[in-house]
Each structure stands twice: as C-alpha cells, then as structure tokens.
Design an enzyme around this catalytic site. Structure first.
Site, PDB file in Angstrom:
ATOM      1  N   SER A 122       1.769  -4.331   2.218  1.00  0.00           N
ATOM      2  CA  SER A 122       1.906  -5.757   2.534  1.00  0.00           C
ATOM      3  C   SER A 122       0.686  -6.272   3.274  1.00  0.00           C
ATOM      4  O   SER A 122       0.378  -7.455   3.207  1.00  0.00           O
ATOM      5  CB  SER A 122       3.097  -5.997   3.468  1.00  0.00           C
ATOM      6  OG  SER A 122       4.274  -5.668   2.859  1.00  0.00           O
ATOM      7  N   HIS A 143       2.413  -5.993  -5.095  1.00  0.00           N
ATOM      8  CA  HIS A 143       3.224  -6.298  -3.918  1.00  0.00           C
ATOM      9  C   HIS A 143       4.577  -6.848  -4.334  1.00  0.00           C
ATOM     10  O   HIS A 143       4.686  -7.987  -4.794  1.00  0.00           O
ATOM     11  CB  HIS A 143       2.455  -7.297  -3.027  1.00  0.00           C
ATOM     12  CG  HIS A 143       3.109  -7.548  -1.723  1.00  0.00           C
ATOM     13  ND1 HIS A 143       3.302  -8.808  -1.206  1.00  0.00           N
ATOM     14  CD2 HIS A 143       3.639  -6.694  -0.812  1.00  0.00           C
ATOM     15  CE1 HIS A 143       3.905  -8.702  -0.025  1.00  0.00           C
ATOM     16  NE2 HIS A 143       4.120  -7.439   0.231  1.00  0.00           N
ATOM     17  N   GLU A 155       3.132  -9.746  -6.641  1.00  0.00           N
ATOM     18  CA  GLU A 155       1.738 -10.189  -6.523  1.00  0.00           C
ATOM     19  C   GLU A 155       0.846  -9.044  -6.989  1.00  0.00           C
ATOM     20  O   GLU A 155       1.022  -7.909  -6.549  1.00  0.00           O
ATOM     21  CB  GLU A 155       1.427 -10.550  -5.061  1.00  0.00           C
ATOM     22  CG  GLU A 155       2.149 -11.799  -4.615  1.00  0.00           C
ATOM     23  CD  GLU A 155       2.010 -12.090  -3.119  1.00  0.00           C
ATOM     24  OE1 GLU A 155       1.897 -13.267  -2.757  1.00  0.00           O
ATOM     25  OE2 GLU A 155       2.021 -11.132  -2.314  1.00  0.00           O
ATOM     26  N   ASN A 193       2.637 -14.298   1.941  1.00  0.00           N
ATOM     27  CA  ASN A 193       2.589 -14.131   3.404  1.00  0.00           C
ATOM     28  C   ASN A 193       1.524 -15.004   4.057  1.00  0.00           C
ATOM     29  O   ASN A 193       1.661 -15.389   5.213  1.00  0.00           O
ATOM     30  CB  ASN A 193       2.392 -12.660   3.774  1.00  0.00           C
ATOM     31  CG  ASN A 193       3.691 -11.898   3.609  1.00  0.00           C
ATOM     32  OD1 ASN A 193       4.764 -12.485   3.646  1.00  0.00           O
ATOM     33  ND2 ASN A 193       3.596 -10.597   3.408  1.00  0.00           N
TER      34      ASN A 193
HETATM   35  N1  LIG Z   1      10.017  -3.716   3.756  1.00  0.00           N
HETATM   36  C1  LIG Z   1       9.503  -4.789   3.165  1.00  0.00           C
HETATM   37  O1  LIG Z   1      10.064  -5.893   3.218  1.00  0.00           O
HETATM   38  C2  LIG Z   1       8.241  -4.657   2.356  1.00  0.00           C
HETATM   39  C3  LIG Z   1       7.908  -5.674   1.432  1.00  0.00           C
HETATM   40  C4  LIG Z   1       6.776  -5.524   0.618  1.00  0.00           C
HETATM   41  C5  LIG Z   1       5.983  -4.409   0.768  1.00  0.00           C
HETATM   42  N2  LIG Z   1       6.299  -3.438   1.687  1.00  0.00           N
HETATM   43  C6  LIG Z   1       5.436  -2.251   1.752  1.00  0.00           C
HETATM   44  O2  LIG Z   1       6.075  -1.165   1.085  1.00  0.00           O
HETATM   45  C7  LIG Z   1       5.681   0.065   1.683  1.00  0.00           C
HETATM   46  C8  LIG Z   1       6.922   0.829   2.085  1.00  0.00           C
HETATM   47  O3  LIG Z   1       7.672   0.035   2.959  1.00  0.00           O
HETATM   48  P1  LIG Z   1       9.248   0.281   3.193  1.00  0.00           P
HETATM   49  O4  LIG Z   1       9.744  -0.932   3.907  1.00  0.00           O
HETATM   50  O5  LIG Z   1       9.898   0.728   1.923  1.00  0.00           O
HETATM   51  O6  LIG Z   1       9.186   1.516   4.212  1.00  0.00           O
HETATM   52  P2  LIG Z   1      10.315   2.589   4.525  1.00  0.00           P
HETATM   53  O7  LIG Z   1      10.003   3.123   5.868  1.00  0.00           O
HETATM   54  O8  LIG Z   1      11.681   2.039   4.254  1.00  0.00           O
HETATM   55  O9  LIG Z   1      10.045   3.734   3.420  1.00  0.00           O
HETATM   56  C9  LIG Z   1       8.899   4.520   3.370  1.00  0.00           C
HETATM   57  C10 LIG Z   1       9.273   5.829   2.701  1.00  0.00           C
HETATM   58  O10 LIG Z   1       8.076   6.559   2.471  1.00  0.00           O
HETATM   59  C11 LIG Z   1       8.362   7.921   2.693  1.00  0.00           C
HETATM   60  N3  LIG Z   1       7.109   8.610   2.971  1.00  0.00           N
HETATM   61  C12 LIG Z   1       6.385   8.590   4.104  1.00  0.00           C
HETATM   62  N4  LIG Z   1       5.281   9.369   3.959  1.00  0.00           N
HETATM   63  C13 LIG Z   1       5.313   9.859   2.708  1.00  0.00           C
HETATM   64  C14 LIG Z   1       4.459  10.711   1.964  1.00  0.00           C
HETATM   65  N5  LIG Z   1       3.352  11.215   2.503  1.00  0.00           N
HETATM   66  N6  LIG Z   1       4.788  11.016   0.679  1.00  0.00           N
HETATM   67  C15 LIG Z   1       5.919  10.502   0.136  1.00  0.00           C
HETATM   68  N7  LIG Z   1       6.791   9.698   0.801  1.00  0.00           N
HETATM   69  C16 LIG Z   1       6.469   9.369   2.063  1.00  0.00           C
HETATM   70  C17 LIG Z   1       9.328   7.921   3.879  1.00  0.00           C
HETATM   71  O11 LIG Z   1      10.060   9.135   3.971  1.00  0.00           O
HETATM   72  C18 LIG Z   1      10.195   6.709   3.566  1.00  0.00           C
HETATM   73  O12 LIG Z   1      11.335   7.052   2.822  1.00  0.00           O
HETATM   74  C19 LIG Z   1       4.762  -0.300   2.844  1.00  0.00           C
HETATM   75  O13 LIG Z   1       3.428  -0.205   2.406  1.00  0.00           O
HETATM   76  C20 LIG Z   1       5.133  -1.742   3.145  1.00  0.00           C
HETATM   77  O14 LIG Z   1       4.075  -2.486   3.709  1.00  0.00           O
HETATM   78  C21 LIG Z   1       7.419  -3.534   2.473  1.00  0.00           C
END
Ligand SMILES: NC(=O)c1ccc[n+]([C@@H]2O[C@H](COP(=O)([O-])OP(=O)(O)OC[C@H]3O[C@@H](n4cnc5c(N)ncnc54)[C@H](O)[C@@H]3O)[C@@H](O)[C@H]2O)c1
Length: 289
Positions: A122, A143, A155, A193
């Site tokens: 993000s 994204h 995106e 954003n």
């Molecule tokens: N939460 C949101 O609203 C949102 C929206 C758009 C984008 N994002 C992006 O998506 C990505 C993930 O966010 P999220 O909210 O799903 O996070 P989250 O914490 O819910 O999930 C992340 C997952 O990645 C796993 N993980 C961590 N290190 C790892 C590795 N080395 N290999 C494999 N798996 C690994 C963790 O165990 C966890 O299950 C981030 O880059 C975030 O910026 C989040």
C-alpha cells in the site's frame, strides 16, 4: 510468458489481503500455491477463505461443488521450492521492506525466469521494491482493496523499470480474476489513498479542533458528497493506524507538513483506539452487535 500461459498462481502471505487474493484466483480457475511462514499462519488463512466462501454458499452465489473445487485448487506450504512451476506471483506479506526483501530473495532462487512478481504493497515504493528482485522489468504493483472478494478495484502500478508486456499481462490478469484495473505511476498513495488519506487527516483535525463531531462529519460527507461511508467511519473500518502510518509515509516522501498526522490520531493509535477491530475508534463498538 504469454497471459494465456498462466495456469498456476503463487501467493505469498495468506493474511487479510492474501487470503482474499488466493480465493479470487482459485475462483477464476487458477491452481494456487500459497507460501506462508508457518502451518499456523496458513491454517488461519485457510479458515478466512472457508469463512468467506461459506458466506457465498449460504447466499447461493456458489454451489457446494464450486466451493469444493475452489478449495481443492489451493495448496499451502512453507517451502518456497513449491513455487518452481508457478506462472505469476502476487506478494502480500507484511508491509516491511526487510520482509519483502527476504521473500523476493527466496522467490528469485526458484522462480522461472519469465514469471511476473506483483506486490500488493500500500505504501512502499514499487521501484525500490523492484530493485530488490532479479527481475525489475517483470515486477509490478497490484494494489487490491479490502475485503478483496468484494472490492472491484485493483490499481496497477508499474515500477520505473517495468516493461510494457508486464503491464499488459497484469491488466489482463486483474480482469481475469474479476477486478477492474486502473493504471497509475509509482507515487505515494497511488490514486485512492492519495485522495483519501488527506481527507482522513483533515477529518481528524476537525474532530480535534471541535469543528464538528465524527457523527456530523460522516453525515455531511454521506448526504452532501454521496459517500457510502463517512471518513471517520471509514477510518474505523480500515484501522486508524493505517491512516496514521500512510500519513507518515506521505510526509517522509514529500516533507509537506500537511501530511503530518494530527496529535489526536497519534494518541488514538497509542491508546489502541484503532476502530472496529479494537472495539473503539472514533466510535464505540463495544455496545454494538
Ligand atoms: N489490510 C489492508 O487493508 C491492505 C490493503 C491493500 C494492501 N495491503 C497490503 O497487503 C500486504 C499484506 O497486508 P495484510 O493486511 O494482508 O497483512 P496481514 O498481516 O494480515 O498478512 C500478512 C501475512 O503475510 C505472512 N508473511 C509474513 N512474512 C512472510 C514471508 N516471509 N513469507 C510468506 N508469508 C509471510 C504472515 O504470516 C501473514 O499471514 C501489505 O503489503 C499491505 O500493505 C493491505
């Protein structure tokens, strides 16, 4: 690699976003290989997918057979070597550059040369992330929005080095998994954003200054600007800490003090008033169903 050659998708991370991405890729007919850090982590992701598909089943949006087929297309592992035959990768691991870097190093050691790697970051710079891989021209931002199965938008953000073919394939891939892609250059906040976060910061300042209550700010933006949710409700929904974090990132990139998160937001984050998930944010959810 041609778009038509994509049969198997690799997804890194099965958290809030990854689980949704895994679900929609499997629902679009792709075999999906998931990489997680532990069996516990992928079990959590699997439960999220089952819950989300269970809702669709209950509403009769999918049949039991479709449910089973989607689940059966998904394979979980903690071993990156399972990615040796994937044709497209979506990375959705923690939003930390060191974690992303470690993941790309692992991927570089096993992926076929022509595989595209798309990051769901993000807030991190896509070009900086692309430079951490051995395939910057095949690296791109994709994204997604939360909750992934519901939100239509993706995106598409090319890094400075991304080639045209990669952009074309990523756009087609987004459509194939049921999303509507928009393209944007690699700038902080991308499109959504960049517009939303300043509004979140300003709404928080308005609450802080006593200009209006969260209820009246939300009512005003819903009835006056046609928004389905007002900014305070939306911050509570996505997590107040996300707006705080992204505001700080914007400030780091631009050095424009306007993006410095207001004191009220910092206090809310430090107090754990993050919104719905902690029971309190701009609103109190502890008494609601
Ligand atoms: N939460 C949101 O609203 C949102 C929206 C758009 C984008 N994002 C992006 O998506 C990505 C993930 O966010 P999220 O909210 O799903 O996070 P989250 O914490 O819910 O999930 C992340 C997952 O990645 C796993 N993980 C961590 N290190 C790892 C590795 N080395 N290999 C494999 N798996 C690994 C963790 O165990 C966890 O299950 C981030 O880059 C975030 O910026 C989040």
């Amino acid at each position: 690699m041609k778009f038509e050659d994509i049969k198997k998708v690799g997804v890194c991370g099965a958290g809030s976003m990854g689980s949704g991405i895994i679900q929609i890729c499997a629902a679009a007919g792709y075999d999906v290989q998931v990489l997680e850090v532990s069996e516990e982590a992928w079990s959590r992701g699997k439960k999220l997918i089952e819950k989300s598909l269970g809702r669709l089943l209950k509403k009769e949006k999918i049949t039991q057979e479709e449910y089973n087929n989607i689940i059966n297309r998904i394979k979980f592992s903690t071993d990156v070597s399972e990615f040796k035959d994937v044709d497209f990768v979506v990375e959705a691991v923690f939003e930390k550059i060191e974690v992303k870097k470690e993941t790309y190093n692992k991927l570089d050691s096993v992926l076929k040369d022509d595989v595209i790697v798309a990051t769901n970051t993000s807030s991190l710079c896509i070009t900086e992330l692309s430079s951490l891989t051995n395939r910057p021209e095949k690296f791109i931002g994709m994204h997604f929005f939360n909750p992934v199965p519901m939100m239509k938008l993706v995106e598409i953000i090319p890094a400075y080095q991304t080639d045209e073919k990669t952009i074309e394939i990523a756009m087609k891939f987004a459509e194939k998994i049921g999303k509507s892609p928009v393209k944007c250059t690699d700038t902080p906040g991308f499109i959504v954003n960049r517009l939303l976060v300043p509004m979140f910061l300003e709404a928080t300042r308005m609450v802080e200054e006593g200009v209006a209550t969260p209820e009246d700010i939300d009512k005003a933006m819903k009835l006056g600007a046609g928004m389905p949710m007002g900014p305070c409700e939306l911050m509570d929904f996505t997590g107040v800490e996300i707006s705080y974090f992204v505001g700080n990132i914007f400030y780091e990139y631009t050095k424009n003090p306007y993006y410095t998160p207001p004191h009220l937001m910092r206090k809310m984050v430090n107090a754990g008033f993050l919104g719905r998930k902690t029971g309190k944010g701009f609103y109190d959810y502890s008494k609601k169903d």
